[in-house]
Design a protein around this motif. Structure first.
Motif, PDB file in Angstrom:
ATOM      1  N   ALA A 312       4.165   9.029 -33.370  1.00  0.00           N
ATOM      2  CA  ALA A 312       3.287   9.593 -34.408  1.00  0.00           C
ATOM      3  C   ALA A 312       2.599  10.857 -33.876  1.00  0.00           C
ATOM      4  O   ALA A 312       2.529  11.881 -34.564  1.00  0.00           O
ATOM      5  CB  ALA A 312       2.250   8.564 -34.832  1.00  0.00           C
ATOM      6  N   GLY A 313       2.120  10.808 -32.642  1.00  0.00           N
ATOM      7  CA  GLY A 313       1.441  11.964 -32.039  1.00  0.00           C
ATOM      8  C   GLY A 313       2.381  13.156 -31.908  1.00  0.00           C
ATOM      9  O   GLY A 313       2.008  14.303 -32.189  1.00  0.00           O
ATOM     10  N   ILE A 314       3.611  12.888 -31.487  1.00  0.00           N
ATOM     11  CA  ILE A 314       4.602  13.973 -31.343  1.00  0.00           C
ATOM     12  C   ILE A 314       4.882  14.582 -32.716  1.00  0.00           C
ATOM     13  O   ILE A 314       4.934  15.807 -32.883  1.00  0.00           O
ATOM     14  CB  ILE A 314       5.900  13.426 -30.690  1.00  0.00           C
ATOM     15  CG1 ILE A 314       5.630  12.989 -29.245  1.00  0.00           C
ATOM     16  CG2 ILE A 314       7.021  14.461 -30.742  1.00  0.00           C
ATOM     17  CD1 ILE A 314       6.738  12.177 -28.595  1.00  0.00           C
ATOM     18  N   THR A 315       5.033  13.715 -33.713  1.00  0.00           N
ATOM     19  CA  THR A 315       5.289  14.201 -35.080  1.00  0.00           C
ATOM     20  C   THR A 315       4.160  15.117 -35.543  1.00  0.00           C
ATOM     21  O   THR A 315       4.419  16.194 -36.104  1.00  0.00           O
ATOM     22  CB  THR A 315       5.428  12.991 -36.044  1.00  0.00           C
ATOM     23  OG1 THR A 315       6.498  12.179 -35.566  1.00  0.00           O
ATOM     24  CG2 THR A 315       5.698  13.424 -37.458  1.00  0.00           C
ATOM     25  N   THR A 426      11.458  15.098 -22.270  1.00  0.00           N
ATOM     26  CA  THR A 426      10.235  15.774 -22.737  1.00  0.00           C
ATOM     27  C   THR A 426       9.135  14.724 -22.687  1.00  0.00           C
ATOM     28  O   THR A 426       8.996  13.915 -23.606  1.00  0.00           O
ATOM     29  CB  THR A 426      10.379  16.309 -24.187  1.00  0.00           C
ATOM     30  OG1 THR A 426      10.935  15.272 -24.995  1.00  0.00           O
ATOM     31  CG2 THR A 426      11.258  17.535 -24.267  1.00  0.00           C
ATOM     32  N   HIS A 427       8.392  14.727 -21.615  1.00  0.00           N
ATOM     33  CA  HIS A 427       7.376  13.699 -21.404  1.00  0.00           C
ATOM     34  C   HIS A 427       6.039  14.179 -21.977  1.00  0.00           C
ATOM     35  O   HIS A 427       5.387  15.048 -21.392  1.00  0.00           O
ATOM     36  CB  HIS A 427       7.272  13.406 -19.894  1.00  0.00           C
ATOM     37  CG  HIS A 427       6.229  12.392 -19.537  1.00  0.00           C
ATOM     38  ND1 HIS A 427       5.726  12.265 -18.268  1.00  0.00           N
ATOM     39  CD2 HIS A 427       5.598  11.454 -20.289  1.00  0.00           C
ATOM     40  CE1 HIS A 427       4.827  11.305 -18.255  1.00  0.00           C
ATOM     41  NE2 HIS A 427       4.727  10.803 -19.464  1.00  0.00           N
ATOM     42  N   PHE A 428       5.688  13.618 -23.128  1.00  0.00           N
ATOM     43  CA  PHE A 428       4.398  13.931 -23.758  1.00  0.00           C
ATOM     44  C   PHE A 428       3.339  13.005 -23.173  1.00  0.00           C
ATOM     45  O   PHE A 428       3.654  11.938 -22.657  1.00  0.00           O
ATOM     46  CB  PHE A 428       4.461  13.701 -25.275  1.00  0.00           C
ATOM     47  CG  PHE A 428       5.255  14.737 -26.027  1.00  0.00           C
ATOM     48  CD1 PHE A 428       6.643  14.696 -26.040  1.00  0.00           C
ATOM     49  CD2 PHE A 428       4.621  15.748 -26.734  1.00  0.00           C
ATOM     50  CE1 PHE A 428       7.379  15.635 -26.744  1.00  0.00           C
ATOM     51  CE2 PHE A 428       5.352  16.704 -27.443  1.00  0.00           C
ATOM     52  CZ  PHE A 428       6.736  16.646 -27.439  1.00  0.00           C
ATOM     53  N   PHE A 429       2.091  13.390 -23.316  1.00  0.00           N
ATOM     54  CA  PHE A 429       0.988  12.565 -22.811  1.00  0.00           C
ATOM     55  C   PHE A 429       0.131  12.103 -23.982  1.00  0.00           C
ATOM     56  O   PHE A 429      -0.037  12.833 -24.956  1.00  0.00           O
ATOM     57  CB  PHE A 429       0.170  13.369 -21.782  1.00  0.00           C
ATOM     58  CG  PHE A 429       0.936  13.510 -20.496  1.00  0.00           C
ATOM     59  CD1 PHE A 429       2.061  14.320 -20.425  1.00  0.00           C
ATOM     60  CD2 PHE A 429       0.575  12.783 -19.380  1.00  0.00           C
ATOM     61  CE1 PHE A 429       2.812  14.404 -19.268  1.00  0.00           C
ATOM     62  CE2 PHE A 429       1.315  12.868 -18.207  1.00  0.00           C
ATOM     63  CZ  PHE A 429       2.435  13.676 -18.155  1.00  0.00           C
ATOM     64  N   ASN A 433      -0.743  14.474 -29.761  1.00  0.00           N
ATOM     65  CA  ASN A 433      -1.147  15.642 -30.558  1.00  0.00           C
ATOM     66  C   ASN A 433      -2.382  16.314 -29.967  1.00  0.00           C
ATOM     67  O   ASN A 433      -2.782  17.381 -30.407  1.00  0.00           O
ATOM     68  CB  ASN A 433      -1.410  15.252 -32.014  1.00  0.00           C
ATOM     69  CG  ASN A 433      -2.392  14.113 -32.142  1.00  0.00           C
ATOM     70  OD1 ASN A 433      -2.262  13.101 -31.465  1.00  0.00           O
ATOM     71  ND2 ASN A 433      -3.390  14.280 -32.984  1.00  0.00           N
ATOM     72  N   VAL A 434      -2.968  15.713 -28.939  1.00  0.00           N
ATOM     73  CA  VAL A 434      -4.170  16.287 -28.328  1.00  0.00           C
ATOM     74  C   VAL A 434      -3.874  16.811 -26.916  1.00  0.00           C
ATOM     75  O   VAL A 434      -4.244  17.934 -26.569  1.00  0.00           O
ATOM     76  CB  VAL A 434      -5.294  15.214 -28.252  1.00  0.00           C
ATOM     77  CG1 VAL A 434      -6.515  15.761 -27.534  1.00  0.00           C
ATOM     78  CG2 VAL A 434      -5.649  14.707 -29.642  1.00  0.00           C
ATOM     79  N   MET A 435      -3.204  15.999 -26.118  1.00  0.00           N
ATOM     80  CA  MET A 435      -2.985  16.386 -24.719  1.00  0.00           C
ATOM     81  C   MET A 435      -2.056  17.593 -24.631  1.00  0.00           C
ATOM     82  O   MET A 435      -1.044  17.653 -25.307  1.00  0.00           O
ATOM     83  CB  MET A 435      -2.391  15.208 -23.930  1.00  0.00           C
ATOM     84  CG  MET A 435      -3.330  14.028 -23.815  1.00  0.00           C
ATOM     85  SD  MET A 435      -4.810  14.402 -22.849  1.00  0.00           S
ATOM     86  CE  MET A 435      -4.133  14.342 -21.207  1.00  0.00           C
TER      87      MET A 435
END
Ligand code: 3H9
Length: 783
Positions: A312-315, A426-429, A433-435
């Motif tokens: 959800a955050g990546i979206t 692609t390692h998101f944190f 949507n914030v980091m």
């Protein structure tokens, strides 16, 4: 540098130093000459100062400010502001783009300020370890008061034009042609008295309350500063604004000198440039592949697989950047939950337009047309390989396939496809949507074009992309491993989780290791250890002592916590007791088998068959990754009701949990550990030095190409305190490599079985040869 023209009685000075119109000594000299010319010319009755091209000046030129030209630059800037302030002809600043730092200070020295609606003003010096040293700390409080000035200057926050108008920082918002309006405005104020227009001559509106205000905000500022000296020094300068203007300016200059010569300012300026320099990536193993030679594929649409918290955050990040997104989730309830979260987050920012770019689906065939897919399913290799196998068949051949894994092997994931050149990490944190960090991982077969594509994607979605190599945990999580282990060993020896957290938080981290694990979930590492066959349930091999695994020391305390259902904040109990109610969890008493969609009632399982521990183990070791994925839900369901009663709702404050403390005590007794007093210094050194030592291994193995890549990862992904510059910068510039080596030697002699305390060969080599981290792998560094 500063173009001079006249429109009848109005002289216009346009700063022209692309791209940001920053103030160099030469620009400032040109401004002084222009001002003198306008003052001398009897035909000129007013002056407009503006920026040519995309922006009003964005402040002092940092490269000059950091070099030998700093002193003349500062004195030139103060001189220009004095000229402007005392000028006998009205000066109007016409602001568009970003009026930052010295640029905003010049505007404050002027008699009138006009701005376009999209303009942004700010005094961001605090982020560079400095203060607004050209009168910003003296003029701003004279307009907005001490209280607001403290808030604006210590946060360095952006002030949008409309807010600036409300605060009295701009006089008018101009809708049409800014320069034309400014010229006509200047003409309209010609001949009017200027005394009340000079901010320097005003008194601070809340001057009588200055001490009270400072006292009331000091605590919050200190807490937020986390050891940075600039915010409180800014407050000291602002406090001086109640003095006569000249005395306040003198105080500001003294405090500016103090900050400018501090190691923290140098560290923060390093952070500023490093954040930008990571964009100039090169392949750690092949320098010929780099940001100049590799061309990215244009990405217009992205598929996201998995609508959990990360998906959800990546979206949201992708939608905010204007990309088309197809979000796929096989669980309808989860998909609906994600849609609600996405909608809620985007609501403030023209949600309807952004939401129209989103397609949600449970059907993989909907991904056939996207340019790229980011997989964000549960962290399990078997599951990820299954997803990639499917994606390889369904998506178009040129589509890039990325995995948001936090540490699994990219090559193994790529091997599940017939296009390993298009597979990348692609390692998101979290929250994605914030980091700001995006750790991009290339595999053995990832093409240069694919690497360039994900590095470009980072920029497109406003993230800081860092390119790293493939190994367990990549750079960030790999370095975190020794840090966490050492924190656990400290528990064995006598400290409580709160002592470790306090020491690390006093160093400047927002959270210590135990609070951080409680937040992220204790089970994440548990699952990884289970997969690596390290946990007690598998049992150490018969000839291995209880607290050893594969020849290394191992602390099973976290496994013991997990087995009790203490998975962190989500269960309301981790290492700490958390004052947070999770009363909706009772609804979650079921396990969904994704494979066939059937729903299973955990209550029945518990009632009829097994103990909770037996059930969890069954679930965890079942040869079915879908089952594994839902163990967490089962644990939450079982433990939530009894936990709820113990917490005050509405607070996230972590409190010591007597149950955990007793458990640690019993553990110490069982394994013959003698409790001893351990200083904060030892806690910090053992945790952070082992993390940094791993950073040297990472550099040595070419997993990261430059020390600054590691610093940026830690600053933007792990909350490493900005004012220290990042782990590698801090150890080289503040601690010293030699001191690090000596400390590691001392600790590793005391704990010969803690392998991560053995100094890395690269560190030894650098100390022996006098090498420098800054020079490692850096070609065209500005530093
Ligand atoms: C007496 C006391 C005086 C005063 O109080 C002190 C100051 O004014 S302190 C100053 C207060 N001002 C600030 O702190 C402003 C800091 N700057 C910013 O916040 C953003 O750059 C800005 C919002 C302006 C544009 O964002 P964006 O559009 O995303 O663009 P971007 O960020 O990617 O930058 C593009 C390129 O410009 C470079 N560069 C940028 N600024 C400076 C600079 N000041 N100088 C030199 N270079 C600068 C940047 O490195 C990059 O180079 P490269 O080679 O392409 O990597």
């Amino acid at each position: 540098m500063a173009e001079y023209s006249t429109y009848g009685s109005v002289a216009v000075l346009q700063v022209n130093n692309p791209p940001l119109n920053t103030f160099t000594r030469h620009v400032l000299q040109a401004l002084v000459s222009g001002l003198e010319r306008a003052q001398r010319d009897p035909a000129v009755r007013s002056i407009v100062i503006a920026g040519k091209g995309p922006t009003f000046p964005a402040g002092a030129d940092l490269e000059e400010l950091l070099g030998t030209a700093a002193a003349p630059l500062l004195s030139n800037l103060r001189m220009v502001d004095k000229h402007v302030d005392t000028c006998q002809k009205p000066i109007v600043c016409a602001i568009h783009g970003t009026a930052l730092g010295g640029g905003f200070e010049l505007a404050l020295a002027s008699h009138y300020r006009l701005a376009v609606p999209s303009a942004t003003l700010s005094l961001p010096e605090v982020h560079l370890g400095m203060l607004p040293g050209a009168g910003g700390t003296q003029r701003l409080p004279r307009v907005v008061g001490v209280k607001s000035a403290i808030q604006l200057i210590t946060s360095g926050q952006d002030i949008k034009a409309q807010q600036a108008l409300t605060l009295g920082l701009v006089d008018k918002i101009v809708q049409g042609d800014l320069l034309k309006e400014a010229v006509s405005f200047a003409r309209s104020v010609e001949g009017r008295p200027l005394e009340d227009r000079r901010i320097s001559q005003r008194t601070v509106p809340d001057a009588d309350k200055v001490d009270e205000v400072v006292e009331a905000t000091r605590k919050t500022i200190l807490r937020k500063a986390r050891g940075a000296i600039a915010p409180l020094t800014c407050v000291q300068a602002i406090q001086a604004s109640v003095l006569p203007f000249a005395a306040g300016m003198a105080r500001e200059a003294d405090l500016m000198t103090y900050l400018m010569t501090s190691w923290q300012a140098a560290a923060q300026q390093y952070v500023f440039f490093s954040e930008r320099e990571v964009r100039q990536w090169s392949h750690p193993r092949d320098k010929h592949i780099n940001f100049r030679t590799a061309k990215p594929t244009v990405i217009k649409s992205v598929g996201v697989v998995g609508a959990g918290t990360m998906g959800a955050g990546i979206t949201i990040s992708l939608l905010q950047a204007g990309l088309k997104v197809v979000l796929l989730e096989v669980n309808k309830k989860q998909l609906d939950k994600a849609i609600a979260v996405i909608q809620k987050t985007l609501r403030q920012k023209s949600a309807s337009q952004k939401m129209s770019q989103l397609t949600t689906t449970m059907d993989y065939s909907q991904l056939s047309d996207v340019d790229m897919v980011i997989e964000a399913v549960f962290e399990n290799l078997r599951l990820k390989k299954e997803v990639f196998r499917k994606l390889d068949v369904i998506t178009k051949p040129q589509a890039v396939l990325a995995s948001n894994t936090s540490g699994l092997d990219i090559d193994k994931i790529a091997a599940a496809t017939k296009r390993p050149d298009k597979v990348v990490g692609t390692h998101f944190f979290s929250p994605a949507n914030v980091m700001r960090l995006l750790e991009n991982i290339y595999g053995k077969k990832t093409s240069a074009e694919t690497v360039a594509t994900v590095m470009q994607l980072a920029t497109t979605i406003g993230k800081v992309g860092v390119l790293v190599g493939n190994c367990a945990g990549f750079v960030g999580n790999r370095m975190l491993g020794p840090y966490r282990s050492e924190a656990l060993f400290l528990l064995e020896e006598g400290v409580d989780p709160q002592d470790v957290d306090r020491a690390i938080e006093e160093f400047g981290f927002p959270m210590g290791p135990f609070r951080m694990t409680d937040l992220a979930g204790n089970d994440i590492g548990w699952r990884r250890r289970i997969e690596a066959r390290l946990t007690t349930e598998h049992g150490p091999p018969p000839d291995t002592p209880a607290l050893y695994r594969r020849g290394d020391r191992y602390c099973p305390l976290p496994d013991m916590l997990c087995l009790q259902g203490r998975l962190g904040q989500k269960t309301g109990a981790g290492c700490m007791m958390l004052q947070e109610a999770k009363d909706d969890l009772t609804e979650n008493i079921y396990i969904r088998f994704r494979t066939d969609g059937s729903v299973f009632d955990l209550r029945r399982l518990l009632a009829h068959t097994k103990t909770l521990e037996e059930l969890i183990l069954d679930l965890l070791f079942a040869d079915d990754c879908a089952l594994l994925a839902h163990t967490e839900a089962a644990l939450m369901s079982h433990h939530a009701p009894s936990m709820c009663n113990r917490y005050d709702p509405g607070s996230r404050t972590a409190l010591p949990d007597p149950v955990v403390l007793q458990m640690i005590q019993d553990y110490r007794q069982e394994h013959g550990f003698k409790k001893r007093t351990i200083s904060s210094q030892e806690i910090v050194e053992r945790c952070l030095y082992s993390l940094i030592n791993e950073g040297f291994h990472v550099l040595d193995e070419g997993i990261a190409s430059r020390a600054l890549d590691i610093d940026v990862i830690y600053l933007f992904g792990y909350g490493w305190p900005r004012h220290t510059g990042g782990p590698m910068y801090y150890v080289e510039r503040v601690i010293g490599l030699e001191k690090l080596l000596r400390s590691l030697e001392t600790y590793s002699a005391r704990y010969p079985n803690h392998s991560h305390l053995q100094p890395s060969p690269l560190l030894r080599d650098m100390v022996a040869k006098g090498g420098s981290l800054a020079a490692l792998g850096t070609t065209d560094s500005k530093l």
